[in-house]
Scaffold this active site. Structure first.
Site, mmCIF file in Angstrom:
data_model
loop_
_atom_site.group_PDB
_atom_site.id
_atom_site.type_symbol
_atom_site.label_atom_id
_atom_site.label_comp_id
_atom_site.label_asym_id
_atom_site.label_seq_id
_atom_site.Cartn_x
_atom_site.Cartn_y
_atom_site.Cartn_z
ATOM 1 N N LYS A 216 -55.774 9.825 -13.032
ATOM 2 C CA LYS A 216 -54.874 9.610 -14.171
ATOM 3 C C LYS A 216 -55.637 8.945 -15.321
ATOM 4 O O LYS A 216 -56.596 8.185 -15.111
ATOM 5 C CB LYS A 216 -53.663 8.766 -13.746
ATOM 6 C CG LYS A 216 -52.818 9.457 -12.648
ATOM 7 C CD LYS A 216 -51.512 10.026 -13.129
ATOM 8 C CE LYS A 216 -50.917 11.030 -12.151
ATOM 9 N NZ LYS A 216 -49.868 10.485 -11.287
ATOM 10 N N ARG A 252 -51.549 9.853 -2.972
ATOM 11 C CA ARG A 252 -51.628 11.246 -3.466
ATOM 12 C C ARG A 252 -52.923 11.370 -4.271
ATOM 13 O O ARG A 252 -53.041 10.751 -5.325
ATOM 14 C CB ARG A 252 -50.398 11.547 -4.326
ATOM 15 C CG ARG A 252 -50.330 12.978 -4.845
ATOM 16 C CD ARG A 252 -49.085 13.170 -5.720
ATOM 17 N NE ARG A 252 -48.956 14.543 -6.174
ATOM 18 C CZ ARG A 252 -49.587 15.032 -7.243
ATOM 19 N NH1 ARG A 252 -50.375 14.275 -7.973
ATOM 20 N NH2 ARG A 252 -49.417 16.299 -7.591
HETATM 21 N N1 HH2 Z 1 -48.349 13.022 -10.346
HETATM 22 C C1 HH2 Z 1 -48.434 14.270 -10.829
HETATM 23 C C2 HH2 Z 1 -47.682 15.309 -10.274
HETATM 24 N N2 HH2 Z 1 -46.859 15.076 -9.229
HETATM 25 N N3 HH2 Z 1 -45.930 13.578 -7.662
HETATM 26 C C3 HH2 Z 1 -45.808 12.332 -7.170
HETATM 27 N N4 HH2 Z 1 -44.987 12.086 -6.138
HETATM 28 N N5 HH2 Z 1 -46.531 11.284 -7.693
HETATM 29 C C4 HH2 Z 1 -47.382 11.447 -8.735
HETATM 30 O O1 HH2 Z 1 -47.986 10.446 -9.194
HETATM 31 C C5 HH2 Z 1 -47.519 12.761 -9.299
HETATM 32 C C6 HH2 Z 1 -46.754 13.819 -8.723
HETATM 33 C C7 HH2 Z 1 -49.328 14.545 -11.985
HETATM 34 O O2 HH2 Z 1 -50.640 14.603 -11.626
HETATM 35 P P1 HH2 Z 1 -51.460 15.910 -11.287
HETATM 36 O O3 HH2 Z 1 -50.794 16.725 -10.242
HETATM 37 O O4 HH2 Z 1 -52.814 15.482 -10.971
HETATM 38 O O5 HH2 Z 1 -51.535 16.698 -12.677
HETATM 39 P P2 HH2 Z 1 -50.634 17.784 -13.435
HETATM 40 O O6 HH2 Z 1 -49.229 17.306 -13.526
HETATM 41 O O7 HH2 Z 1 -51.305 17.877 -14.787
HETATM 42 O O8 HH2 Z 1 -50.695 19.080 -12.701
#
Ligand code: HH2
Length: 271
Positions: A216, A252
């Site tokens: 993040k 995660r």
């Molecule tokens: N963060 C993201 C997406 N889903 N789900 C949970 N439970 N907790 C989180 O912190 C979380 C999540 C966003 O991060 P990421 O999947 O890396 O990126 P993107 O939304 O750009 O695909």
């Protein structure tokens, strides 16, 4: 019958992230092709992930969202090929969750905490799946515009307590639910760190806590780049270990092998 979530995912457990999207900041579209996503998910499982979180819609700040059809087009070929790999589906849509659960997913990870689709709670309740409820202020399109709280830890905990009540009223047993403070979803850098520092406030609700600090932008910003859109692997592993020490159950993460190694050492030291 499913085990209570704390038995299925002992502390610490790693949730690997597979974004089947062209536009995620964190993994830059590397898993947009189904073949790549399948290989990544299998590698994460082999590297020690307790579950792999497959998502077809980016929720990064400013993003607009995609249709259910597009989300299904992205995730279904991946889920169909992941026999033997424990999977969670990162979606807010009942139709996508229903399909994913039919293809063997065991957990629904909903970043809207059941506010996005009125049918999702029923789908989860009927299937007996696990559920992750995450805090988000507003929606991805606008969530980073001037985030303010009276007290970030108390406000997030109050929100999640209310959403837990909604899930239970809809027939999802409390013992299948975990909670997530939603790092980066409508929070400043300082608020994100405060949420992990004060994780005890969330733990007081009595449910296992998921923390997703991996890659993040707050990590890159803490380390001195005011325009950072991501954080490094080392910073992400540090955040995961710190969240675990503060009581998180599920971490995660994108860098599964490194995080599993670090958590194995941390768990031994803390045992
Ligand atoms: N963060 C993201 C997406 N889903 N789900 C949970 N439970 N907790 C989180 O912190 C979380 C999540 C966003 O991060 P990421 O999947 O890396 O990126 P993107 O939304 O750009 O695909």
């Amino acid at each position: 019958m499913r085990l209570p979530i704390e038995q299925r995912f002992p502390r610490p457990s790693v949730m690997g992230v597979v974004n089947v999207t062209p536009d995620s900041f964190s993994d830059g579209g590397i898993n947009f092709r189904a073949e790549d996503a399948i290989l990544s998910a299998r590698r994460m499982h082999a590297d020690g992930a307790a579950i792999v979180d497959v998502g077809g819609e980016s929720t990064r700040p400013g993003s607009e969202g995609v249709s259910a059809d597009e989300e299904l087009r992205r995730v279904v070929p991946v889920l169909e090929a992941l026999d033997g790999v424990p999977v969670s589906i990162d979606t807010s849509k009942a139709e996508v969750a229903h399909r994913a659960l039919g293809l063997g997913a065991e957990l629904v990870n909903d970043v809207t905490a059941l506010r996005g689709d009125p049918d999702l709670a029923g789908v989860v309740a009927d299937s007996g799946a696990y559920l992750c409820l995450m805090h988000m202020r507003g929606e991805p399109r606008t969530m980073q515009v001037d985030p303010r709280y009276d007290d970030v830890a108390l406000d997030v905990a109050a929100f999640l307590e209310e959403r837990l009540g909604v899930a239970v009223s809809a027939g999802v047993p409390e013992e299948r639910v975990c909670l997530d403070p939603g790092i980066g979803f409508g929070k400043t850098v300082e608020q994100n760190f405060e949420l992990v520092r004060r994780l005890d406030v969330l733990l007081a609700l009595g449910r296992p806590v998921v923390v997703g600090f991996s890659r993040k932008s707050s990590l890159g910003r803490l380390l001195g780049d005011p325009d950072a859109t991501t954080g490094s692997t080392a910073a992400s592993v540090g955040a995961a270990v710190a969240a675990y020490e503060r009581g998180a159950t599920i971490l995660r993460v994108h860098d599964v092998r490194e995080t599993v190694e670090a958590l194995t050492v941390a768990a031994e030291v803390l045992s």
